[in-house]
Design a protein around this motif. Structure first.
Motif, PDB file in Angstrom:
ATOM      1  N   TYR A  98       6.458   8.440   4.502  1.00  0.00           N
ATOM      2  CA  TYR A  98       6.304   9.107   3.210  1.00  0.00           C
ATOM      3  C   TYR A  98       5.827   8.151   2.121  1.00  0.00           C
ATOM      4  CZ  TYR A  98       7.729  13.462   5.195  1.00  0.00           C
ATOM      5  OH  TYR A  98       7.748  14.599   5.957  1.00  0.00           O
ATOM      6  N   ILE A  99       6.198   6.890   2.192  1.00  0.00           N
ATOM      7  CA  ILE A  99       5.616   5.911   1.263  1.00  0.00           C
ATOM      8  C   ILE A  99       4.123   5.788   1.535  1.00  0.00           C
ATOM      9  CG2 ILE A  99       5.536   3.444   0.688  1.00  0.00           C
ATOM     10  CD1 ILE A  99       8.609   3.442   1.027  1.00  0.00           C
ATOM     11  N   HIS A 100       3.739   5.785   2.803  1.00  0.00           N
ATOM     12  CA  HIS A 100       2.333   5.725   3.193  1.00  0.00           C
ATOM     13  C   HIS A 100       1.569   6.925   2.619  1.00  0.00           C
ATOM     14  CE1 HIS A 100      -1.125   4.756   5.676  1.00  0.00           C
ATOM     15  NE2 HIS A 100      -1.067   5.939   6.255  1.00  0.00           N
ATOM     16  N   MET A 101       2.175   8.110   2.672  1.00  0.00           N
ATOM     17  CA  MET A 101       1.528   9.298   2.119  1.00  0.00           C
ATOM     18  C   MET A 101       1.300   9.148   0.614  1.00  0.00           C
ATOM     19  SD  MET A 101       3.483  12.381   4.147  1.00  0.00           S
ATOM     20  CE  MET A 101       2.856  13.651   3.065  1.00  0.00           C
ATOM     21  N   ILE A 102       2.270   8.605  -0.081  1.00  0.00           N
ATOM     22  CA  ILE A 102       2.131   8.408  -1.522  1.00  0.00           C
ATOM     23  C   ILE A 102       1.009   7.417  -1.823  1.00  0.00           C
ATOM     24  CG2 ILE A 102       3.284   7.497  -3.588  1.00  0.00           C
ATOM     25  CD1 ILE A 102       5.915   8.674  -2.364  1.00  0.00           C
ATOM     26  N   VAL A 103       0.977   6.313  -1.083  1.00  0.00           N
ATOM     27  CA  VAL A 103      -0.068   5.308  -1.283  1.00  0.00           C
ATOM     28  C   VAL A 103      -1.448   5.906  -1.016  1.00  0.00           C
ATOM     29  CG1 VAL A 103      -1.012   3.124  -0.409  1.00  0.00           C
ATOM     30  CG2 VAL A 103       1.431   3.330  -0.892  1.00  0.00           C
ATOM     31  N   LEU A 104      -1.576   6.669   0.062  1.00  0.00           N
ATOM     32  CA  LEU A 104      -2.863   7.314   0.355  1.00  0.00           C
ATOM     33  C   LEU A 104      -3.264   8.286  -0.751  1.00  0.00           C
ATOM     34  CD1 LEU A 104      -2.654   8.004   4.193  1.00  0.00           C
ATOM     35  CD2 LEU A 104      -4.029   6.286   3.018  1.00  0.00           C
ATOM     36  N   GLY A 105      -2.311   9.028  -1.275  1.00  0.00           N
ATOM     37  CA  GLY A 105      -2.601   9.947  -2.367  1.00  0.00           C
ATOM     38  C   GLY A 105      -3.090   9.219  -3.603  1.00  0.00           C
TER      39      GLY A 105
ATOM     40  N   LEU B 205      -4.537   6.299  -3.626  1.00  0.00           N
ATOM     41  CA  LEU B 205      -5.859   5.775  -3.279  1.00  0.00           C
ATOM     42  C   LEU B 205      -6.940   6.852  -3.409  1.00  0.00           C
ATOM     43  CD1 LEU B 205      -7.513   3.366  -2.280  1.00  0.00           C
ATOM     44  CD2 LEU B 205      -6.954   4.055   0.051  1.00  0.00           C
ATOM     45  N   VAL B 206      -6.655   8.052  -2.951  1.00  0.00           N
ATOM     46  CA  VAL B 206      -7.620   9.149  -3.069  1.00  0.00           C
ATOM     47  C   VAL B 206      -7.884   9.461  -4.540  1.00  0.00           C
ATOM     48  CG1 VAL B 206      -7.948  11.627  -2.666  1.00  0.00           C
ATOM     49  CG2 VAL B 206      -7.193  10.152  -0.800  1.00  0.00           C
TER      50      VAL B 206
ATOM     51  N   GLN C  99     -19.747   8.694  -3.245  1.00  0.00           N
ATOM     52  CA  GLN C  99     -18.865   9.852  -3.315  1.00  0.00           C
ATOM     53  C   GLN C  99     -18.951  10.679  -2.041  1.00  0.00           C
ATOM     54  OE1 GLN C  99     -19.933  11.972  -6.882  1.00  0.00           O
ATOM     55  NE2 GLN C  99     -18.905  10.488  -8.227  1.00  0.00           N
ATOM     56  N   LYS C 100     -20.155  10.833  -1.517  1.00  0.00           N
ATOM     57  CA  LYS C 100     -20.343  11.576  -0.268  1.00  0.00           C
ATOM     58  C   LYS C 100     -19.603  10.894   0.878  1.00  0.00           C
ATOM     59  CE  LYS C 100     -24.881  13.500  -1.389  1.00  0.00           C
ATOM     60  NZ  LYS C 100     -26.322  13.512  -1.040  1.00  0.00           N
ATOM     61  N   ILE C 101     -19.753   9.586   0.981  1.00  0.00           N
ATOM     62  CA  ILE C 101     -19.108   8.836   2.067  1.00  0.00           C
ATOM     63  C   ILE C 101     -17.588   8.948   1.967  1.00  0.00           C
ATOM     64  CG2 ILE C 101     -18.700   6.506   2.978  1.00  0.00           C
ATOM     65  CD1 ILE C 101     -21.655   5.885   2.129  1.00  0.00           C
ATOM     66  N   VAL C 102     -17.056   8.750   0.768  1.00  0.00           N
ATOM     67  CA  VAL C 102     -15.608   8.815   0.572  1.00  0.00           C
ATOM     68  C   VAL C 102     -15.094  10.222   0.869  1.00  0.00           C
ATOM     69  CG1 VAL C 102     -13.775   8.716  -1.175  1.00  0.00           C
ATOM     70  CG2 VAL C 102     -15.471   6.882  -1.043  1.00  0.00           C
ATOM     71  N   THR C 103     -15.785  11.234   0.369  1.00  0.00           N
ATOM     72  CA  THR C 103     -15.335  12.613   0.554  1.00  0.00           C
ATOM     73  C   THR C 103     -15.354  13.006   2.021  1.00  0.00           C
ATOM     74  OG1 THR C 103     -16.164  13.176  -1.648  1.00  0.00           O
ATOM     75  CG2 THR C 103     -15.685  15.009  -0.167  1.00  0.00           C
ATOM     76  N   ILE C 104     -16.380  12.649   2.734  1.00  0.00           N
ATOM     77  CA  ILE C 104     -16.437  12.976   4.167  1.00  0.00           C
ATOM     78  C   ILE C 104     -15.347  12.222   4.929  1.00  0.00           C
ATOM     79  CG2 ILE C 104     -17.840  12.710   6.257  1.00  0.00           C
ATOM     80  CD1 ILE C 104     -20.261  13.483   4.485  1.00  0.00           C
ATOM     81  N   THR C 105     -15.142  10.961   4.593  1.00  0.00           N
ATOM     82  CA  THR C 105     -14.101  10.171   5.261  1.00  0.00           C
ATOM     83  C   THR C 105     -12.721  10.772   5.027  1.00  0.00           C
ATOM     84  OG1 THR C 105     -15.447   8.173   5.030  1.00  0.00           O
ATOM     85  CG2 THR C 105     -13.091   7.869   5.455  1.00  0.00           C
ATOM     86  N   VAL C 106     -12.424  11.122   3.783  1.00  0.00           N
ATOM     87  CA  VAL C 106     -11.126  11.720   3.459  1.00  0.00           C
ATOM     88  C   VAL C 106     -10.984  13.068   4.160  1.00  0.00           C
ATOM     89  CG1 VAL C 106      -9.737  12.701   1.578  1.00  0.00           C
ATOM     90  CG2 VAL C 106     -10.833  10.471   1.295  1.00  0.00           C
ATOM     91  N   THR C 107     -12.048  13.854   4.210  1.00  0.00           N
ATOM     92  CA  THR C 107     -11.998  15.158   4.873  1.00  0.00           C
ATOM     93  C   THR C 107     -11.683  15.001   6.356  1.00  0.00           C
ATOM     94  OG1 THR C 107     -13.555  16.088   3.276  1.00  0.00           O
ATOM     95  CG2 THR C 107     -13.302  17.272   5.360  1.00  0.00           C
ATOM     96  N   ILE C 108     -12.311  14.066   7.011  1.00  0.00           N
ATOM     97  CA  ILE C 108     -12.041  13.822   8.437  1.00  0.00           C
ATOM     98  C   ILE C 108     -10.578  13.408   8.632  1.00  0.00           C
ATOM     99  CG2 ILE C 108     -12.565  12.285  10.390  1.00  0.00           C
ATOM    100  CD1 ILE C 108     -15.510  12.340   9.338  1.00  0.00           C
ATOM    101  N   ALA C 109     -10.081  12.530   7.777  1.00  0.00           N
ATOM    102  CA  ALA C 109      -8.684  12.096   7.878  1.00  0.00           C
ATOM    103  C   ALA C 109      -7.731  13.278   7.683  1.00  0.00           C
ATOM    104  CB  ALA C 109      -8.398  10.999   6.859  1.00  0.00           C
TER     105      ALA C 109
END
Length: 125
Positions: A39-46, A48-49, A62-72
């Motif tokens: 859950y700490i990891h989830m907060i850190v990822l949030g 970061l996003v 922005q395209k690269i980041v958005t596609i990467t986040v979408t895949i994750a």
């Protein structure tokens, strides 16, 4: 991130008990350590996003980041559905609330699809 913050505010172990995780597992220091880390990891990822969304200005990036986040998020959604108490899951976590994380992911995915659509429209190219 919001789910993780809510669970921390409520108490992680109390929250996991609502998913009918057996007491002997919840009482394990290894489980407590692992679930706290998750859950700490989830907060850190949030965070970061949010940071990337605010400060990445170039459309190409922005395209690269958005596609990467979408895949994750797609992968996380699969993992959440896989362990849910549903016809698609193995019921590792019990009850209707076991689909909560997957539903939050689906809402986030809808927002990401809107962002991807906007980023790849002809206006932005």
């Amino acid at each position: 991130m919001s789910l993780a913050l809510l669970l921390f505010a409520k108490g992680l172990l109390k929250s996991m008990a609502e998913f009918q995780v057996p007491d002997d597992i919840i009482d394990s220091p290894h489980y407590q350590d692992a679930i706290t880390w998750v859950y700490i990891h989830m907060i850190v990822l949030g965070i970061l996003v949010l940071y990337l969304g605010r400060f990445v200005n170039a459309i190409r990036h922005q395209k690269i980041v958005t596609i990467t986040v979408t895949i994750a998020i797609l992968f996380y959604t699969y993992l959440d559905i896989r362990t849910s108490d549903s016809s698609l899951g193995n019921a590792l976590y019990k009850g209707k609330s076991s689909l909560g994380p997957a539903m939050i992911n689906c809402i986030f995915l809808l927002l990401l699809v809107g962002t991807i659509t906007k980023l790849f429209s002809k206006k932005n190219n």
